[in-house]
Design a protein around this motif. Structure first.
Motif: not given
Lengths: 473, 95
Positions: A189-207
């Motif tokens: 009844s409750l399900r979750c999808d996770v979107n995740l990226s990493i990036h270095r401080e000061g740089e734009p978001f990663g893929t």
């Protein structure tokens, strides 16, 4: 490792607790023999005319208001096309650019730090059927197909798994208190999808990658930890993150690629011609707002700040809305908050557990509970006798005063009677008396116990203690 | 607007269609005509006009949350290309 920042957003699907499906009158009940909760509408037969369940709109708006969203005065359903046998129509009726709710938030506390998580949108859609994979064929059961869902999309505001876990707990609580979903994880009844990226401080978001199949809060937290580490290793090793959809395997504790970007999302959304737009008046929205209960976080705040309860009590009392309501009504009937809380956390919880009952099965009325606490505070019965009365109240629908009278449970505070029993106990236990007189002050508790036993629990323990001390001087 | 063979391949892939080379060339041609026909509409001046999503101006067509009996399973399964006693059967879909 710390040079990287993790950015996480969630998509949570909650099944709405309606009786019938979103576009037809089939039941939403979980389980049932395969393909027995199915009709031409939810099995996608040609030529049928789906009709939207008004409760679905109402519940989504209610959830949206509880999550501090703006309600879209004009909303619409759209078709999201994809070919997969869990959807017999080859499209999912969902919402695209005009969802029912927009721009909300939930305040959480994770690792002792308060944090606000933004809610981008909440929309309504239909659940898909269930696929049962065999050796060379897949069996399809459409019982769940057409069960109403809300999809709650958050802003990419999470930095770690503790925040994800705290958010899911807070969200579950709110959905339970507003009674829009039963949130039974084991039934999906409750399900979750996770979107995740990493990036270095000061740089734009990663893929970013998307992880599916997270059916428990601990799975979501574990999947976040794993994926953040995996991406760090790829980047540190000079590799690139590809925009994949990953499937989390909770038993194995790792994820694997379900599909890659090449065949990803081209859903060709277009407005659903069979469902008319939803135009919601301010009056309608305000009527729903009035049905919102006081939410758990607010209740905890009130219990601690206004009633002076410890946070520990406030947490336990708000685990279930029913218990929290029961507590509030008992206090409203005149009982002392801390006394009510103690009995709920002690005897009532124990009796529920022993009987395997859910909290909402407490067979005691708040008025009767307040009456019992009144008998205790007036000294008519002792605290421990109170526990026995509660136990009887679980079995019989009698008022506490009647139970006490019928069973002669009232506390004996008659000094003469208690003195008589004390004298008898002293005469029968010369060894304990000698120990006490020889300096073992604690020996008196054994004597108190004997007197309580003799009175079958009815003697006023404070008086017994006092009289024994006097007699032994 | 020119429809390339790549576009046809892409659409065919999304629609799970397997097409021969001859079919793809023919479809490229036909799709070009269809899109060209629809392109005629872009000659209209629609500045400030809201998109029409429904042919009739009706809103909030809703039903009450009431149960109706589901169909007999045999009836639901009767047109299935393949089935067992309780379910539809499809080729194995999981990777």
């Amino acid at each position: 490792m710390d040079e990287f920042k993790t950015v996480i957003g969630l998509e949570v699907h909650a099944e709405l607790d309606t009786k019938s499906k979103i576009y037809c009158g089939c039941t939403t009940e979980f389980g049932g023999d395969e393909n027995t909760h199915v009709c031409p509408v939810c099995s996608g037969m040609p030529g049928v005319l789906p009709m939207l369940n008004r409760k679905v709109v109402e519940y989504c708006v209610k959830a949206g208001l509880a999550l501090n969203c703006a309600i879209n005065p004009y909303s619409r359903q759209d078709r999201k096309h994809y070919f997969y046998p869990d959807l017999p129509k080859a499209f999912q009726t969902s919402q695209f650019d005009q969802p029912l709710c927009l721009n909300g938030y939930v305040d959480i506390v994770a690792g002792g730090q308060p944090k606000r998580i933004g809610i981008t949108r909440i929309h309504i859609e239909e659940d898909a059927g269930k696929l049962i994979h065999g050796a060379d064929q897949t069996r399809v059961d459409y019982n769940r197909c057409g069960v109403p869902l809300i999809e709650i999309v958050t802003e990419p505001d999470f930095e770690n798994s503790a925040q994800v876990h705290a958010f899911l707990e807070a969200l579950r609580e709110i959905l339970l208190y507003t009674e829009v979903s039963n949130c039974k994880m084991e039934e999906g009844s409750l399900r979750c999808d996770v979107n995740l990226s990493i990036h270095r401080e000061g740089e734009p978001f990663g893929t970013r990658t998307e992880m599916k199949n997270l059916n428990s809060f601990s799975a979501a937290a574990a999947a976040v930890e794993y994926e953040a580490q995996r991406q760090r290793r790829v980047v540190l090793g000079g590799g690139k993150i590809s925009q994949d959809t990953l499937r989390w395997d909770d038993e194995a504790g790792y994820n694997y690629v379900m599909r890659s970007k090449e065949d990803a999302d081209e859903y060709f959304y277009f407005p659903e011609p069979d469902i008319m737009p939803m135009v919601l008046s301010e009056g309608y929205i305000e009527r729903i707002r009035k049905t919102l209960p006081e939410l758990p976080a607010k209740r905890r705040e009130r219990y601690v700040q206004v009633m002076g309860l410890p946070m520990y009590d406030a947490q336990l009392l708000t685990v279930s809305k029913f218990i929290s309501d029961f507590f509030d009504r008992t206090v409203a009937a005149g009982a002392q908050p801390k006394a009510v809380s103690n009995f709920i956390m002690g005897d009532i919880t124990r009796l529920l557990n022993e009987r395997g009952l859910a909290p909402e099965k407490v067979p005691i009325q708040p008025d009767a509970m307040a009456e019992l606490l009144d008998l205790i505070s007036k000294g008519v019965i002792s605290n421990s006798m109170g526990s026995k009365v509660i136990e009887i109240m679980f079995e019989e629908t009698k008022s506490p005063a009647d139970i006490v009278r019928e069973r002669g449970m009232a506390q004996v505070s008659d000094a003469g009677a208690i003195r008589g029993m004390c004298e008898q106990v002293i005469a029968e236990n010369p060894k304990i008396v000698a120990d006490y007189k020889g300096g073992k002050v604690k020996a008196i508790t054994a004597l108190v116990g004997q007197v309580m036993k003799m009175s079958r629990g009815k003697a006023n323990p404070a008086m017994v203690n006092q009289l024994l001390e006097e007699l032994l001087k | 607007m020119t429809i390339t063979i790549e576009t046809v391949q892409h659409i065919a892939h999304l629609a799970k269609l397997q097409l021969s080379e001859t079919e793809m060339f023919r479809l490229a041609d036909e799709m070009e005509k269809i899109v060209g026909f629809a392109d005629k509409l872009s000659e209209l001046d629609i500045e400030g006009v809201k998109p029409t999503t429904h042919a009739v101006a009706v809103q909030n067509v809703l039903r009450d949350d009431e149960l109706k009996p589901s169909y007999d399973r045999e009836k639901i399964l009767q047109n299935a290309p393949e089935r067992d006693a309780a379910c539809f059967l499809v080729p194995k879909v999981v990777e």
